[in-house]
Design an enzyme around this catalytic site. Structure first.
Site, PDB file in Angstrom:
ATOM      1  N   HIS A  45      32.024  73.790  38.855  1.00 21.00           N
ATOM      2  CA  HIS A  45      32.185  74.446  37.573  1.00 21.00           C
ATOM      3  C   HIS A  45      30.849  74.501  36.849  1.00 21.00           C
ATOM      4  O   HIS A  45      29.892  73.824  37.194  1.00 21.00           O
ATOM      5  CB  HIS A  45      33.206  73.679  36.702  1.00 21.00           C
ATOM      6  CG  HIS A  45      34.458  73.347  37.420  1.00 21.00           C
ATOM      7  ND1 HIS A  45      35.291  74.314  37.940  1.00 21.00           N
ATOM      8  CD2 HIS A  45      35.027  72.154  37.722  1.00 21.00           C
ATOM      9  CE1 HIS A  45      36.327  73.716  38.521  1.00 21.00           C
ATOM     10  NE2 HIS A  45      36.185  72.415  38.411  1.00 21.00           N
ATOM     11  N   ASP A  51      44.333  73.802  34.650  1.00 21.26           N
ATOM     12  CA  ASP A  51      42.878  73.599  34.604  1.00 21.26           C
ATOM     13  C   ASP A  51      42.194  73.887  35.940  1.00 21.26           C
ATOM     14  O   ASP A  51      42.802  73.719  37.009  1.00 21.26           O
ATOM     15  CB  ASP A  51      42.568  72.159  34.175  1.00 21.26           C
ATOM     16  CG  ASP A  51      42.782  71.950  32.686  1.00 21.26           C
ATOM     17  OD1 ASP A  51      42.886  72.955  31.964  1.00 21.26           O
ATOM     18  OD2 ASP A  51      42.847  70.784  32.245  1.00 21.26           O
ATOM     19  N   GLU A  75      48.766  73.607  30.948  1.00 17.92           N
ATOM     20  CA  GLU A  75      49.022  72.167  30.869  1.00 17.92           C
ATOM     21  C   GLU A  75      49.411  71.684  29.483  1.00 17.92           C
ATOM     22  O   GLU A  75      50.274  70.831  29.339  1.00 17.92           O
ATOM     23  CB  GLU A  75      47.779  71.398  31.349  1.00 17.92           C
ATOM     24  CG  GLU A  75      47.566  71.494  32.841  1.00 17.92           C
ATOM     25  CD  GLU A  75      46.291  70.816  33.269  1.00 17.92           C
ATOM     26  OE1 GLU A  75      46.327  69.625  33.572  1.00 17.92           O
ATOM     27  OE2 GLU A  75      45.252  71.500  33.308  1.00 17.92           O
ATOM     28  N   TYR A  90      35.019  74.356  29.986  1.00 16.27           N
ATOM     29  CA  TYR A  90      35.780  73.208  30.510  1.00 16.27           C
ATOM     30  C   TYR A  90      34.908  71.962  30.542  1.00 16.27           C
ATOM     31  O   TYR A  90      33.755  71.997  30.975  1.00 16.27           O
ATOM     32  CB  TYR A  90      36.292  73.531  31.909  1.00 16.27           C
ATOM     33  CG  TYR A  90      37.306  72.546  32.427  1.00 16.27           C
ATOM     34  CD1 TYR A  90      38.458  72.268  31.711  1.00 16.27           C
ATOM     35  CD2 TYR A  90      37.109  71.891  33.639  1.00 16.27           C
ATOM     36  CE1 TYR A  90      39.400  71.375  32.181  1.00 16.27           C
ATOM     37  CE2 TYR A  90      38.041  70.998  34.128  1.00 16.27           C
ATOM     38  CZ  TYR A  90      39.189  70.738  33.396  1.00 16.27           C
ATOM     39  OH  TYR A  90      40.108  69.846  33.867  1.00 16.27           O
ATOM     40  N   ARG A 121      35.445  68.834  31.963  1.00 16.03           N
ATOM     41  CA  ARG A 121      35.426  67.875  33.076  1.00 16.03           C
ATOM     42  C   ARG A 121      34.663  68.523  34.227  1.00 16.03           C
ATOM     43  O   ARG A 121      35.228  69.260  35.029  1.00 16.03           O
ATOM     44  CB  ARG A 121      36.841  67.496  33.512  1.00 16.03           C
ATOM     45  CG  ARG A 121      37.616  66.734  32.443  1.00 16.03           C
ATOM     46  CD  ARG A 121      38.941  66.220  32.970  1.00 16.03           C
ATOM     47  NE  ARG A 121      39.712  65.599  31.910  1.00 16.03           N
ATOM     48  CZ  ARG A 121      40.662  66.199  31.204  1.00 16.03           C
ATOM     49  NH1 ARG A 121      40.958  67.465  31.468  1.00 16.03           N
ATOM     50  NH2 ARG A 121      41.306  65.561  30.263  1.00 16.03           N
ATOM     51  N   GLU A 162      42.839  68.240  39.737  1.00 20.87           N
ATOM     52  CA  GLU A 162      44.068  67.837  39.058  1.00 20.87           C
ATOM     53  C   GLU A 162      44.856  69.063  38.606  1.00 20.87           C
ATOM     54  O   GLU A 162      46.084  69.102  38.705  1.00 20.87           O
ATOM     55  CB  GLU A 162      43.724  66.943  37.861  1.00 20.87           C
ATOM     56  CG  GLU A 162      43.088  65.614  38.227  1.00 20.87           C
ATOM     57  CD  GLU A 162      44.032  64.722  39.004  1.00 20.87           C
ATOM     58  OE1 GLU A 162      45.217  64.643  38.641  1.00 20.87           O
ATOM     59  OE2 GLU A 162      43.584  64.097  39.981  1.00 20.87           O
ATOM     60  N   ASP A 185      40.337  72.484  38.122  1.00 19.62           N
ATOM     61  CA  ASP A 185      39.813  71.387  38.935  1.00 19.62           C
ATOM     62  C   ASP A 185      40.917  70.882  39.858  1.00 19.62           C
ATOM     63  O   ASP A 185      42.004  71.453  39.922  1.00 19.62           O
ATOM     64  CB  ASP A 185      39.261  70.259  38.057  1.00 19.62           C
ATOM     65  CG  ASP A 185      40.315  69.669  37.123  1.00 19.62           C
ATOM     66  OD1 ASP A 185      41.503  70.073  37.208  1.00 19.62           O
ATOM     67  OD2 ASP A 185      39.963  68.813  36.296  1.00 19.62           O
TER      68      ASP A 185
END
Length: 909
Positions: free
Chosen positions: A350, A80, A7, A303, A305, A84, A82
């Site tokens: 996570h 990432d 990203e 990570y 988030r 998104e 997740d």
């Protein structure tokens, strides 16, 4: 060669070093497509078909990725871990398929929770396919947010002029802030007293004991309600004999908190470091993506988030080893600690946020990090290490004391605790919870005080008896951190959207932040009241949390995403249709009732707060104007009384105009003989000289308070612009005034900025000539280009470094000759490289400064536009399109080139 897509450019740079020459790593710069900001992007009547837009910079990056793919042997999607991130991988793959560059080449999806060489290589060795259900959950979320925003916002515009827009999650978060404010407004303060005796043991050690029982009555917090009773009790205790009736010491343990989640990290960083949520996430992103540590680029934390609270087994083992070597064997518990979250709808997909290696002690990392990075890393390391340490051991002591005076008796209690073994406290102590009242916090501090040795049956000497007056407190206003904590508890939103949701509310001026507390602006109160009355179901906490639960069910593969959309759209569209017959008078009646404490505050004299203070005959009511709501008299036009609807809320909840309900006469202007008055209008307080159409008016400058305005200051404002003097070289006058963009000097058709309104009122001729000369020498503004606050990196299209600067009219980002103003509530210290690129690209396109090499609009756009679609000029689209629900800040969404999206479940290659 294998092509790897991540990203961010920072992550690409780090990973490229780990993988070597057989791999090429490119960055997507966040999301590459989004739903275009126009009607028809999601079509419920076409089985929820969705169209996607690609902007110019993203189109160029996708072209670069496609070009690289032509010579690559395989595609590795490493965004990432997740929802998104999964969506970005899906979008990139879908575009590459449309460009026909994938062919029969293998496509693999890899995910990693930390950017270390070991984690990256393990992920590459264990690929998977794109997670279809996770992509479906993303599609459902974007469709829901779009359908709410693009159908509910027009209703607001028609029925509530001045409103910006509404969103599925943001409207519920706004309701939390507004409900808390309403709760504070309804709160009735009660007086109460507490009595504390200062006592001494026979050994001379002093301590405090609180009165708990008087004449057989067990005292609660509000039992002593007035000074008379409190002083009577004080007098009794002043003449009493004190003796200890019992002393009880009990062992107690306190267990550590789990490692940080996204929300608990934001709360702790706010309380301990003073960081806002956006600033916290910006620094955490840098720590995650990789820092140069002794010549090696490595991610320092996992990570960031996440709503998970558990650490991986190898991390727990490493933590226990570090605890033993750093603190000692006693600090290592017999068994590893296992945590589970209490948050509603937590996914726990996570790990919690932790260091990638506990061997990297914060003290050793300080020389590689800037101050804020080092402080946040220190917080994360200590919280994670403490989570696996032994419990702290206390001895809690309670002493009961009897007081006798003649025939009267009372009981007092002294409490305290002593730390026998500090355990995890040696590494980390939790912050104070700002959601508690001051009284609750004071009681906690009292319980944790240390007591001297106190023995049963011994006599105590009285040193003092002190009654103190208190008043009950309303619940405190939310801070950014405590609002996010509440959203998490209720299951509203997800870790990737918390910060963006709060930021969006501030950008739309629905809430303001004062002294780190969130207050609803009048616009926000109006929107919430409207939605509560006419769309109540869609701002209910349980409904929103239940919808989040359904999205999680889609992620798990338990629900079909289009079935969830159909159920939602059936009821929501019917509710939208029902408002077509809604009259503005119906809206005003509902708002008058719900917002009465804000619109018609109690005057404190027993009079009807809705009686017009000017004519004493009309009724005050909310009115809707072009720029929003205000309070006006029903006798208009005979009575022109208006009042701003609490736009500038103060920290104490009062209006910024100081409660100015009617004109206040300040005196007579000695130059004209006209009366000068101070008034409050729809746009705030102002001064006026004279009456009628010829009256001169001037708004109060920013920072000037109503309470400080007198005749002298009013006359000064009304005399602007004033002539400073005649320029000695040109013979032309120099004027000082206050304009739309602030204080200024004017000479011979040219302007120069002044710093403050005080400069306008006091600047002399010599200084004015100097300021004008300085501007002339620079050929522009009178001030030099502001120094850079921060340098974020290189702009991929415009070229040159991207810097953050503090300008005359607020902070902005700069690259080359392009400047882009930051949103009002955006902390300049929290701007990410991706956000800056997005702002600069939008500004460049609007001003015609976009790079000539920007990729051309794809030919497919025209073909894929909906049949019969009416062409709308870009400016009109931008003007009427509401913002969709906030997405994570670093993943800014593009908005132009149309590409038809799939109409069925995504399939991974």
């Amino acid at each position: 060669m294998e092509l790897v897509i991540v990203e961010s450019p920072a992550k690409a740079k780090t990973i490229n070093k780990y993988l070597g020459s057989n791999y090429k790593v490119l960055a997507s710069f966040g999301h590459v497509r989004d739903l275009p900001a126009k009607d028809g992007s999601v079509r419920p009547d076409d089985d929820f078909a969705m169209d996607w837009a690609v902007d110019g910079p993203s189109s160029k990056r996708l072209s670069e990725i496609a070009q690289a793919m032509k010579s690559a042997d395989a595609l590795i999607l490493a965004t990432d871990p997740d929802r998104e991130g999964e969506a970005i991988s899906w979008h990139v793959l879908d575009v590459l398929r449309q460009k026909k560059v994938i062919k029969d080449k293998p496509v693999r999806r890899v995910a990693f929770n930390a950017i270390t060489k070991k984690a990256i290589l393990e992920a590459i060795a264990n690929p998977r396919e794109i997670d279809g259900p996770l992509v479906d959950a993303y599609l459902a979320r974007r469709a829901l947010d779009y359908l709410v925003g693009f159908n509910l916002s027009p209703v607001l515009w028609r029925k509530l002029p001045g409103a910006r827009s509404a969103g599925r999650v943001q409207s519920v978060a706004l309701r939390l802030v507004c409900d808390r404010e309403a709760e504070i407004e309804r709160f009735k303060t009660d007086e109460y007293w507490q009595i504390v005796a200062r006592l001494a043991t026979p050994r001379g050690d002093q301590f405090d004991a609180r009165l708990t029982v008087f004449e057989g009555e067990k005292l609660q917090r509000l039992s002593i309600g007035n000074e008379t009773r409190a002083f009577a009790m004080r007098d009794m205790l002043n003449g009493a004999a004190f003796s200890v009736t019992s002393v009880e010491a009990k062992p107690a343990k306190r267990n550590p908190s789990p490692p940080f989640t996204t929300s608990t990290l934001q709360q702790a960083a706010s309380a301990k470091l003073g960081f806002g949520a956006a600033r916290t996430m910006q620094i955490a992103q840098r720590l995650y993506e990789g820092m140069d540590v002794g010549g090696e680029t490595v991610g320092l934390i996992t990570y960031m988030r996440t709503d998970g609270v558990q650490m991986a087994g190898e991390a727990i083992d490493a933590a226990r080893v570090t605890i033993g070597s750093t603190f000692g064997a006693r600090y290592v518990p017999d068994k590893a600690r296992v945590y589970s979250t209490k948050a509603k709808n937590a996914q726990e997909a996570h790990e919690a946020i932790r260091p990638t290696s506990f061997d990297r002690h914060p003290k050793d990392m300080e020389r590689f990090l800037d101050r804020d990075q080092a402080r946040l890393y220190d917080l994360i390391w200590k919280r994670a290490i403490a989570s696996q340490m032994a419990s702290a051991e206390f001895e809690r002591t309670t002493a009961e004391i009897r007081a006798e005076n003649g025939g009267q008796a009372a009981q007092l209690r002294a409490t305290g605790s002593v730390v026998r073994f500090d355990g995890f406290i040696a590494a980390y102590q939790d912050h104070r919870d700002d959601s508690k009242t001051q009284a609750d916090q004071a009681e906690e501090e009292e319980d944790s005080a240390r007591l001297p040795e106190i023995r049963r049956d011994e006599r105590l000497d009285r040193k003092a008896v002190t009654p103190t007056q208190h008043f009950t407190e309303p619940p405190p206003r939310y801070s950014e951190a405590s609002l996010i904590k509440k959203m998490e508890e209720l299951g509203i939103g997800r870790p990737s959207t918390y910060t963006a949701t709060v930021q969006t509310l501030q950008d739309r001026e629905y809430i303001v932040q004062e002294n780190r507390k969130l207050l609803p602006d009048s616009k926000g109160r109006l929107v919430t009241a409207f939605l509560h009355n006419f769309f109540e179901r869609y701002v209910e906490y349980d409904f929103t949390a239940d919808l989040e639960g359904k999205l999680d069910g889609i992620s798990a593969g338990d629900l079909a995403w289009k079935d969830v959309l159909r159920d939602f759209w059936r009821d929501f569209s019917a509710q939208i249709d029902s408002t077509k017959e809604l009259r503005v008078t119906d809206v005003l009646d509902a708002l008058n009732e719900e917002l009465a404490p804000l619109a018609f505050p109690d005057r404190g004299d027993g009079s009807d707060p809705r009686t017009c203070p000017r004519c004493n005959q009309g009724r005050l009511s909310l009115k809707l104007g072009k720029f929003g709501a205000f309070v006006g008299c029903s006798n208009y036009p005979e009575c022109g009384f208006t009042r701003q609807l609490g736009t500038n809320l103060q920290a104490d909840g009062t209006e910024g105009d100081g409660g100015l309900n009617e004109p206040r006469e300040l005196g007579v202007d000695p130059a004209t003989g006209e009366t000068v008055t101070l008034r409050s209008g729809r746009f705030g307080p102002y001064v006026q000289r004279g009456e009628g159409k010829e009256a001169k008016r001037s708004s109060l400058p920013k920072g000037w308070l109503v309470a400080d305005i007198d005749l002298e200051k009013a006359v000064q404002l009304l005399s602007l612009p004033r002539e400073v003097g005649t320029h000695p070289e040109t013979g032309k006058p120099i004027l000082a005034g206050l304009g739309r963009y602030g204080p200024f000097l004017q000479h011979d058709g040219a302007y120069a900025n002044l710093e403050t309104i005080e400069d306008v009122l006091t600047i002399g001729l010599n200084r004015a000539v100097t300021v004008i000369a300085e501007k002339k020498e620079r050929g522009g503004r009178s001030r030099s280009t502001p120094a850079a606050i921060a340098t974020l990196g290189e702009h991929p299209d415009i070229g040159g470094p991207i810097t953050v600067r503090e300008g005359r009219f607020g902070p902005y980002v700069n690259a080359g000759k392009v400047n882009a103003t930051l949103p009002k509530s955006k902390d300049p210290a929290s701007v990410t490289l991706e956000e800056a690129i997005q702002l600069l690209n939008e500004r460049a396109e609007k001003s015609g400064k976009a790079p000539k090499k920007t990729a051309k609009k794809a030919p497919a756009a025209k073909k894929t536009a909906a049949a019969g679609e009416k062409k709308t000029p870009a400016k009109r689209v931008a003007a009427k399109a509401p913002k969709a629900e906030a997405a994570p800040a670093p993943r800014a969404a593009p908005k132009t080139e149309l590409v038809k999206g799939p109409r069925s479940k995504a399939k991974a290659e």
